[in-house]
Enzyme design. Structure first.
Site, PDB file in Angstrom:
ATOM      1  N   CYS A  40      44.956  57.916 -20.325  1.00 62.34           N
ATOM      2  CA  CYS A  40      46.199  57.991 -20.596  1.00 62.34           C
ATOM      3  C   CYS A  40      46.766  57.137 -19.244  1.00 62.34           C
ATOM      4  O   CYS A  40      46.189  57.796 -18.153  1.00 62.34           O
ATOM      5  CB  CYS A  40      46.733  59.296 -20.882  1.00 62.34           C
ATOM      6  N   ASP A  42      48.847  58.447 -17.603  1.00 63.37           N
ATOM      7  CA  ASP A  42      49.766  59.389 -16.220  1.00 63.37           C
ATOM      8  C   ASP A  42      48.578  58.947 -14.707  1.00 63.37           C
ATOM      9  O   ASP A  42      47.880  59.036 -14.493  1.00 63.37           O
ATOM     10  CB  ASP A  42      49.088  60.547 -16.959  1.00 63.37           C
ATOM     11  N   ARG A  44      48.178  61.183 -12.487  1.00 69.02           N
ATOM     12  CA  ARG A  44      47.164  62.463 -11.992  1.00 69.02           C
ATOM     13  C   ARG A  44      45.472  62.078 -12.823  1.00 69.02           C
ATOM     14  O   ARG A  44      45.285  62.846 -13.308  1.00 69.02           O
ATOM     15  CB  ARG A  44      48.076  63.512 -12.488  1.00 69.02           C
ATOM     16  N   HIS A  96      44.136  64.474 -21.741  1.00 65.47           N
ATOM     17  CA  HIS A  96      44.439  64.888 -20.691  1.00 65.47           C
ATOM     18  C   HIS A  96      45.051  66.210 -21.332  1.00 65.47           C
ATOM     19  O   HIS A  96      45.884  66.411 -22.224  1.00 65.47           O
ATOM     20  CB  HIS A  96      45.196  64.840 -19.671  1.00 65.47           C
ATOM     21  N   CYS A  99      49.614  66.339 -21.362  1.00 65.13           N
ATOM     22  CA  CYS A  99      50.600  64.993 -21.216  1.00 65.13           C
ATOM     23  C   CYS A  99      52.162  64.783 -21.778  1.00 65.13           C
ATOM     24  O   CYS A  99      52.410  65.447 -22.985  1.00 65.13           O
ATOM     25  CB  CYS A  99      49.130  64.883 -22.523  1.00 65.13           C
TER      26      CYS A  99
HETATM   27 CO    CO Z   1      48.929  61.709 -20.811  1.00 59.22          CO
END
Ligand code: CO
Length: 214
Positions: A40, A42, A44, A96, A99
């Protein structure tokens, strides 16, 4: 803020150089990663950091909610390069918990282009509606959907002509599904790995020998 970024970069490169004087010249000569990571976007969940890998050790493709679209030329180009040029040994689809993309796919409101992108997740949610309904909370439901999205991604990667060809040629390459926990920083295997011998249509449209074009 950009100035800060350059300062951090300089400090990092100087430290690397100090720790290992041949580090950059070695990496500049070639990359030989063992892993191809599909994750992803993301911020993080950076592949190198959460997997504890150095630059040069993992080839990475990331998109919103780590969706594997069968006709995504960006992903397919990276996948083909990873398999055929870099000869990676392990492909990892990593989702994750928590999400935002998966959450958006479960919301009954417009998100612009993301709604097109996230369509496969909406389909999954419909297909597994009974299982998802058994989850204790909305959060648990979304986390379950994140896992299902990873498992679906592993299947779709395995079904690409790129993987089918690699396995047909005897390449020992495996596709794994992992999920990352934002709360504890841990990766968990979803027990959905697919490896050599996984051929499409096997037992449905005849044996492998009858399909030499693959
Ligand atoms: Co995500």
């Amino acid at each position: 803020m950009l100035r800060d970024l350059f300062d951090r970069n300089r400090a990092w490169s100087e430290q690397r150089q100090a720790d290992d004087s041949g580090y950059f010249s070695r990496l500049a000569a070639q990359q030989a990663p063992e892993f191809f990571w599909i994750g992803c976007s993301d911020s993080r969940v950076p592949a190198n950091v959460v997997a504890g890998l150095d630059p040069g050790e993992v080839f990475v493709h990331r998109n919103v909610a780590n969706v594997v679209h069968s006709a995504d030329m960006n992903l397919l180009s990276a996948l083909e390069f990873a398999v055929e040029a870099l000869a990676v040994r392990e492909i990892i689809v990593c989702g994750h918990y928590g999400c935002g993309g998966v959450k958006a796919a479960t919301e009954d409101m417009p998100h612009g282009l993301a709604d097109h992108w996230l369509e496969p997740i909406r389909r999954l949610a419909r297909a597994y509606a009974v299982d998802l309904a058994m989850c204790a909370s909305d959060e648990a439901r979304r986390d379950k959907l994140s896992e299902l999205n990873v498992i679906e991604g592993v299947r779709r990667i395995s079904e690409t002509p790129i993987l089918q060809k690699a396995w047909r040629c005897g390449t020992n390459l495996r596709v794994h599904g992992l999920i990352y926990g934002l709360r504890d920083g841990r990766l968990t295997a979803l027990d959905c790995s697919i490896g050599p011998g996984h051929f499409l249509n096997e037992g449905v449209y005849g044996s492998a020998k009858e399909r030499p074009w693959l």
